[in-house]
Scaffold this motif. Structure first.
Motif, PDB file in Angstrom:
ATOM      1  N   ALA A   1       3.892   1.444  -1.277  1.00  0.00           N
ATOM      2  CA  ALA A   1       4.517   1.564  -2.605  1.00  0.00           C
ATOM      3  C   ALA A   1       3.558   2.184  -3.594  1.00  0.00           C
ATOM      4  O   ALA A   1       3.948   3.035  -4.408  1.00  0.00           O
ATOM      5  CB  ALA A   1       4.964   0.181  -3.087  1.00  0.00           C
ATOM      6  N   ILE A   2       2.297   1.782  -3.517  1.00  0.00           N
ATOM      7  CA  ILE A   2       1.297   2.360  -4.422  1.00  0.00           C
ATOM      8  C   ILE A   2       1.092   3.829  -4.099  1.00  0.00           C
ATOM      9  O   ILE A   2       1.043   4.685  -4.970  1.00  0.00           O
ATOM     10  CB  ILE A   2      -0.029   1.577  -4.309  1.00  0.00           C
ATOM     11  CG1 ILE A   2       0.148   0.181  -4.895  1.00  0.00           C
ATOM     12  CG2 ILE A   2      -1.172   2.318  -5.012  1.00  0.00           C
ATOM     13  CD1 ILE A   2      -1.000  -0.753  -4.632  1.00  0.00           C
ATOM     14  N   GLU A   3       1.006   4.088  -2.824  1.00  0.00           N
ATOM     15  CA  GLU A   3       0.749   5.455  -2.393  1.00  0.00           C
ATOM     16  C   GLU A   3       1.899   6.376  -2.800  1.00  0.00           C
ATOM     17  O   GLU A   3       1.694   7.527  -3.168  1.00  0.00           O
ATOM     18  CB  GLU A   3       0.531   5.459  -0.877  1.00  0.00           C
ATOM     19  CG  GLU A   3      -0.175   6.679  -0.344  1.00  0.00           C
ATOM     20  CD  GLU A   3       0.760   7.823  -0.161  1.00  0.00           C
ATOM     21  OE1 GLU A   3       1.924   7.536   0.150  1.00  0.00           O
ATOM     22  OE2 GLU A   3       0.348   8.977  -0.339  1.00  0.00           O
ATOM     23  N   LEU A   4       3.117   5.860  -2.728  1.00  0.00           N
ATOM     24  CA  LEU A   4       4.282   6.696  -3.019  1.00  0.00           C
ATOM     25  C   LEU A   4       4.651   6.686  -4.496  1.00  0.00           C
ATOM     26  O   LEU A   4       5.562   7.393  -4.904  1.00  0.00           O
ATOM     27  CB  LEU A   4       5.488   6.215  -2.196  1.00  0.00           C
ATOM     28  CG  LEU A   4       5.360   6.410  -0.687  1.00  0.00           C
ATOM     29  CD1 LEU A   4       6.505   5.733   0.041  1.00  0.00           C
ATOM     30  CD2 LEU A   4       5.337   7.898  -0.348  1.00  0.00           C
ATOM     31  N   TYR A   5       3.953   5.884  -5.267  1.00  0.00           N
ATOM     32  CA  TYR A   5       4.285   5.820  -6.694  1.00  0.00           C
ATOM     33  C   TYR A   5       4.179   7.208  -7.297  1.00  0.00           C
ATOM     34  O   TYR A   5       3.196   7.921  -7.086  1.00  0.00           O
ATOM     35  CB  TYR A   5       3.339   4.858  -7.410  1.00  0.00           C
ATOM     36  CG  TYR A   5       3.738   4.569  -8.830  1.00  0.00           C
ATOM     37  CD1 TYR A   5       4.716   3.622  -9.102  1.00  0.00           C
ATOM     38  CD2 TYR A   5       3.154   5.243  -9.887  1.00  0.00           C
ATOM     39  CE1 TYR A   5       5.090   3.354 -10.403  1.00  0.00           C
ATOM     40  CE2 TYR A   5       3.523   4.983 -11.194  1.00  0.00           C
ATOM     41  CZ  TYR A   5       4.492   4.036 -11.453  1.00  0.00           C
ATOM     42  OH  TYR A   5       4.865   3.771 -12.740  1.00  0.00           O
TER      43      TYR A   5
ATOM     44  N   MET B   1       0.835  -1.197   0.000  1.00  0.00           N
ATOM     45  CA  MET B   1       0.000   0.000   0.000  1.00  0.00           C
ATOM     46  C   MET B   1       0.873   1.252   0.000  1.00  0.00           C
ATOM     47  O   MET B   1       0.550   2.248  -0.654  1.00  0.00           O
ATOM     48  CB  MET B   1      -0.937   0.004   1.212  1.00  0.00           C
ATOM     49  CG  MET B   1      -1.919  -1.154   1.269  1.00  0.00           C
ATOM     50  SD  MET B   1      -2.909  -1.376  -0.225  1.00  0.00           S
ATOM     51  CE  MET B   1      -3.892   0.106  -0.228  1.00  0.00           C
TER      52      MET B   1
ATOM     53  N   SER C   1      -5.465   5.727   2.605  1.00  0.00           N
ATOM     54  CA  SER C   1      -4.661   5.295   1.460  1.00  0.00           C
ATOM     55  C   SER C   1      -5.486   5.193   0.182  1.00  0.00           C
ATOM     56  O   SER C   1      -4.937   5.238  -0.907  1.00  0.00           O
ATOM     57  CB  SER C   1      -4.006   3.946   1.755  1.00  0.00           C
ATOM     58  OG  SER C   1      -4.994   2.968   1.973  1.00  0.00           O
TER      59      SER C   1
END
Lengths: 179, 295
Positions: B41-45, B39, B238
């Protein structure tokens, strides 16, 4: 790419992230590598055209298929490393396990299995895992890998024959059988 | 019947291998950690560079028109609420894609509602409730806490397009209409709180990403910034990318007294129109501004 896509991908991750992680773990037997695979799978979704999201009806299968494919790629990329790791894994897992001998034998099975997967054609390996590890039907696999159902059956038969020859008897279950 | 039996797999060896693989599962703890990092990693993408907040419509546009006047300053509450609102929405720093994305998502919100508590030296001193409805309506309720006891609320309702407002003092049952003009910023009470507003608005430093956690069954990512003696922590859903929790803490080393504010936030709720009614409620005595000046 927009925030809506990010929200959609986050929703998919919340719904399927755990099950996809377990699928990767079963193949890789390594939490760090499995995490890498899962993140790669979901981040790949950002590259997809937004319209294509609506065309996917079976997200569970789609993500599992991607995960298995990516995990097998991972194994192949690290083939030499994987081979070197087999003995290390056996030793380390045996030392950590509460039942060292039993655990070591299971780990031996898993390590040999990984090695066998690496030596298969990637798509054969993927189809085999979807069928025998994830339990998908021929029809579901056919849709996921864009093949005809009959072709999936042929592929599975060929792969199973190869694997049966390649894999020695299971260290753990093989031993149990003889008890 | 298992898949390998259906497929006539060589049962002398292959099923046993499959059993080993099928039984191989990561622990719940490993699964939890992997899920949390996924989550994150997706959020920080990294997303496309977001629009400059200066060009954004929505809450920012409203804030540009929100200028408390001396009349408003009587109501003490407005300053506190405006401070928090501005602090949340006007930051123009392009600190990280993730943080900027959150700023943008906030500014696109149709409504905002938060309930918070202010503490001085560790003791609760005030409860604050704010409602904001796009494009021009705001309601602020402040309830002082004296000796641990919550006092009756002072409520300020504003229509920023009309330049009109109403302050309701519930204890005295007094209603005071307000009129205010744009761009008048002097005379705000509690100016010390504006220090940390400025901090956020002009913040260009690093954003610390905190470990994600569940807040009321919502998977939330944490962000923390620090400058000029204030630590501001935001917890962000998120999925929606909207803050659900805020905490502001002053550095007691640089202050005579420590200040802390925390609030639960909600966005995009449908707010009841009655919350923004500028007519004096039944039972309230209407007091015009001139009457107040004379007194």
């Amino acid at each position: 790419m927009n925030s809506e896509m990010k929200v959609n991908i986050a929703k998919l991750a919340q719904k399927y992230g755990r099950t996809v992680f377990q699928s990767a773990y079963r193949i890789l037997n390594d939490t760090h590598l499995a995490e890498d695979v899962v993140q790669e799978v979901f981040l790949k979704l950002f590259k997809k055209p937004t319209e294509s999201f609506d065309q996917i009806s079976n997200w569970h299968g789609y993500l599992k298929s991607m995960t298995i494919s990516t995990a097998i790629d991972q194994l192949r990329r690290h083939k030499r490393l994987a081979e070197e790791m087999i003995n290390d894994e056996l030793q380390q897992n045996a030392e950590r396990a509460e039942q060292p001998l039993q655990q070591a034998l299971i780990q031996a099975d898993l390590a040999q299995f990984k090695n066998a997967l690496v030596n298969m054609h990637p798509q054969d390996a993927e189809i085999f895992c979807l069928r025998h590890i994830e339990g998908y039907s021929y029809q579901e696999i056919a849709e996921l890998v864009n093949m005809k159902s009959n072709a999936v059956g042929v592929c599975l038969h060929r792969t199973q024959q190869k694997l049966s020859k390649q894999l020695p008897e299971s260290q753990f279950f093989g031993e149990e059988k003889h008890v | 019947m298992s898949s390998y039996q259906q497929d006539n797999v060589n049962e002398s060896t292959l099923p046993n291998w499959l059993n080993s693989v099928q039984q191989n599962e990561a622990s719940i703890e490993q699964e939890d950690e992997a899920q949390m990092r996924l989550m994150q990693a997706i959020e920080l993408y990294e997303v496309e560079k977001v629009q400059s907040p200066k060009n954004s419509a929505g809450i920012l546009a409203w804030l540009k028109n929100l200028s408390p006047t001396r009349q408003v300053s009587m109501a003490f509450s407005l300053a506190m609420a405006a401070v928090l609102t501005i602090g949340l929405t006007v930051s123009t720093s392009f600190v990280t894609p993730a943080f900027a994305q959150i700023q943008q998502t906030i500014m696109q919100a149709s409504s905002m509602h938060y309930r918070g508590t202010m503490l001085n030296n560790g003791e609760a001193s005030m409860e604050i409730v704010v409602y904001f409805q796009q494009p021009n309506k705001v309601r602020i309720e402040t309830s002082p806490i004296l000796a641990g006891s919550r006092q009756e609320a002072i409520t300020t309702i504003l229509d920023t397009q009309a330049g009109k407002g109403l302050t309701l003092i519930s204890q005295a049952k007094i209603a005071m209409p307000l009129e205010f003009a744009a761009n008048e910023k002097s005379g705000l009470p509690q100016e010390k709180f504006l220090n940390w507003v400025d901090t956020i608005i002009n913040y260009e430093g690093d954003v610390t990403t905190l470990s994600a956690k569940n807040i009321n069954d919502v998977f939330a990512n944490g962000y923390e910034i620090y400058e000029n003696g204030m630590t501001i922590t935001l917890w962000v859903d998120s999925i929606s990318q909207l803050p659900i929790s805020l905490r502001v803490v002053s550095d007691s080393k640089n202050k005579q007294s420590s200040f802390e504010f925390y609030a639960d936030l909600r966005f995009n709720d449908e707010l009841n129109e009655d919350l923004f009614d500028l007519n004096a409620q039944e039972g309230y005595q209407l007091m015009l501004p001139e009457q107040d000046d004379e007194s």
